[in-house]
Design a protein around this motif. Structure first.
Motif, PDB file in Angstrom:
ATOM      1  N   ALA A 159      34.493  40.086  47.357  1.00 52.45           N
ATOM      2  CA  ALA A 159      35.850  40.100  47.420  1.00 52.45           C
ATOM      3  C   ALA A 159      36.547  40.195  46.103  1.00 52.45           C
ATOM      4  N   THR A 160      36.138  39.803  45.021  1.00 50.69           N
ATOM      5  CA  THR A 160      36.786  39.522  43.880  1.00 50.69           C
ATOM      6  C   THR A 160      36.871  40.903  43.324  1.00 50.69           C
ATOM      7  N   LYS A 161      36.185  41.979  43.534  1.00 47.20           N
ATOM      8  CA  LYS A 161      36.373  43.366  42.975  1.00 47.20           C
ATOM      9  C   LYS A 161      35.582  43.212  41.845  1.00 47.20           C
ATOM     10  N   LYS A 162      34.823  42.435  41.276  1.00 46.67           N
ATOM     11  CA  LYS A 162      34.350  42.399  39.997  1.00 46.67           C
ATOM     12  C   LYS A 162      32.727  42.570  40.333  1.00 46.67           C
ATOM     13  N   TYR A 163      32.015  43.129  39.358  1.00 43.48           N
ATOM     14  CA  TYR A 163      30.538  43.249  39.407  1.00 43.48           C
ATOM     15  C   TYR A 163      29.977  42.216  38.683  1.00 43.48           C
ATOM     16  N   TRP A 164      29.652  41.191  39.599  1.00 50.19           N
ATOM     17  CA  TRP A 164      28.976  39.887  39.328  1.00 50.19           C
ATOM     18  C   TRP A 164      27.433  39.870  39.902  1.00 50.19           C
ATOM     19  N   ALA A 165      26.355  39.950  39.285  1.00 51.23           N
ATOM     20  CA  ALA A 165      25.207  39.898  39.256  1.00 51.23           C
ATOM     21  C   ALA A 165      24.491  38.657  39.561  1.00 51.23           C
TER      22      ALA A 165
END
Length: 317
Positions: A159-165
Motif C-alpha cells: 500500500a506504500t506504492k514503493k517497490y520493496w522486495a
C-alpha cells in the motif's frame, strides 16, 4: 538472567501479535493489559475491556503497568535492546523478550511461554497443529526440481506504492514463503527488505507476485472478495511497469494479509504461498478452511473476512 516466579497469574504482552499467540495457548484469563494495536487490529479476539499499556510494543505506560501489578511483562524480540531500560522503569516486575511470531523460533517460544503460564498442554496442541500443516507443504514440495519452481517477487507493504522486495533473510514473511516450491528473485540482496527499481523487477520477470498487506485495514475481518478485487486492481494500476511481467500477464498476482504470515497463523500463509505456486499439488487443500479451523479450535470464534486473494485458479480481469 531473569527470574520469574511461577505460576504466573497476571502478565502483559506488549505486542499485539504476541498477544494472539498467548490467547491461542489458553492464557486469556492471565492477560491484564494489551497493546493499543491489539484493540485496533485484532478486536475479533474480544479483549476490549482490558486497558492499553503500550503502542505496538513502544511508548509503554509504566504507571499503568505498575498499577496493574503483573507477574511478568513480555517484550517482542525487535524490542530486545530496550529490555533493560523497560525493566529499570518496572522495579520488581520481571521483563523478558519473547516474540512467539517468527517461523524459525515460534515453536520453542510457545513451548517456553506454555511452561511459564501453566499452559503447557495447550501449547503442545498448538505446536502439533502448526507442525502438521508445515509437514504437508514440506512433503509435497520436496521432490520439485529447480526448474519446476516459479520465480516470485514478494513486495513489502504494497500500500506504500514503493517497490520493496522481501528477501529470504526476512525473519517473518521472507521465511514463511521459503520451502513453498518457489524461487525468490530477491535472494542475495543485502538486508531483509530492500527498495528496488521497477525496472529491476521487470528484468527479473517473476512468474508470481505476492503483495504484502501489513498496515491499514484493507484486508482481513469484514472484507469481501469484491473489496480485495478492487484493492488488487488499484495496486496494479499504481505499478504499470509490472504489466509486462509474466505474473501479471498470466494472472498470478496475489494479496496476503500479514496477520496470516506471522504468529501461530504463519503456517496458514505458508499454505497459501504453496498453493499459489503449485495449485496442482494442493488442489485438495483449502487454506481458508484451515484458517477457520485455527480460529475455532484455539480461540472459539468464527470470523468473516478475506485474508488472502484471489484463489489460484482465478483468471485476471
Amino acid at each position: 538472567v531473569v527470574t520469574v516466579e511461577m505460576p504466573v497469574k497476571r502478565f502483559i504482552p506488549t505486542d499485539y501479535r504476541t498477544t494472539e499467540a498467548m490467547l491461542a495457548i489458553g492464557a486469556k484469563d492471565l492477560i491484564v493489559g494489551v497493546d493499543k494495536a491489539f484493540h485496533e487490529r485484532m478486536s475479533e479476539f474480544d479483549l476490549e475491556a482490558l486497558p492499553e499499556v503500550s503502542e505496538h510494543a513502544k511508548f509503554i505506560d509504566y504507571e499503568q503497568v505498575l498499577l496493574l501489578d503483573p507477574d511478568l511483562v513480555v517484550l517482542p524480540t525487535w524490542q530486545a535492546e530496550e529490555a533493560e531500560d523497560v525493566a529499570e522503569h518496572l522495579p520488581g516486575i520481571p521483563v523478558i523478550v519473547m516474540g512467539c511470531t517468527k517461523r524459525r523460533t515460534i515453536i520453542p517460544d510457545i513451548r517456553t511461554m506454555g511452561i511459564l503460564l501453566g499452559c503447557g498442554e495447550k501449547a503442545e496442541e498448538l505446536i502439533n497443529w502448526i507442525n502438521k500443516y508445515d509437514g504437508i507443504v514440506e512433503e509435497r514440495t520436496k521432490e520439485l526440481k529447480e526448474e519446476e519452481k516459479p520465480k516470485f517477487y514478494y513486495e513489502y507493504m504494497a500500500a506504500t506504492k514503493k517497490y520493496w522486495a522481501i528477501t529470504p533473510e526476512d525473519p517473518s514473511a521472507g521465511q514463511v514463503v521459503e520451502g513453498c516450491g518457489g524461487r525468490n528473485i530477491a535472494e542475495g540482496l543485502p538486508g531483509t527488505k530492500v527498495e528496488v527499481d521497477p525496472e529491476w523487477v521487470l528484468k527479473q520477470n517473476p512468474d508470481v507476485i505476492f503483495m504484502d498487506l501489513m498496515k491499514g485495514f484493507d484486508s482481513g475481518p469484514g472484507k469481501t472478495p469484491e473489496d480485495m478485487e478492487e484493492l488488487l486492481q488499484r495496486l496494479l494500476s499504481e505499478r504499470p511497469e509490472l504489466s509486462n511481467t509474466n505474473a501479471v500477464k498470466n494472472g498470478r498476482v496475489y494479496l496476503i494479509d500479514r496477520d496470516i504470515v506471522t504468529g501461530p497463523r504463519w503456517v496458514i500463509g505458508h499454505m497459501w504461498f504453496a498453493k499459489w505456486l503449485h495449485p496442482e499439488l494442493f488442489k485438495d487443500i483449502n487454506p481458508d478452511e484451515i484458517h477457520e479451523e485455527y480460529l475455532m479450535k484455539f480461540h472459539g470464534i468464527s470470523v468473516e473476512g478475506t485474508w488472502a486473494y484471489p484463489p489460484p485458479t482465478r483468471p485476471m480481469t
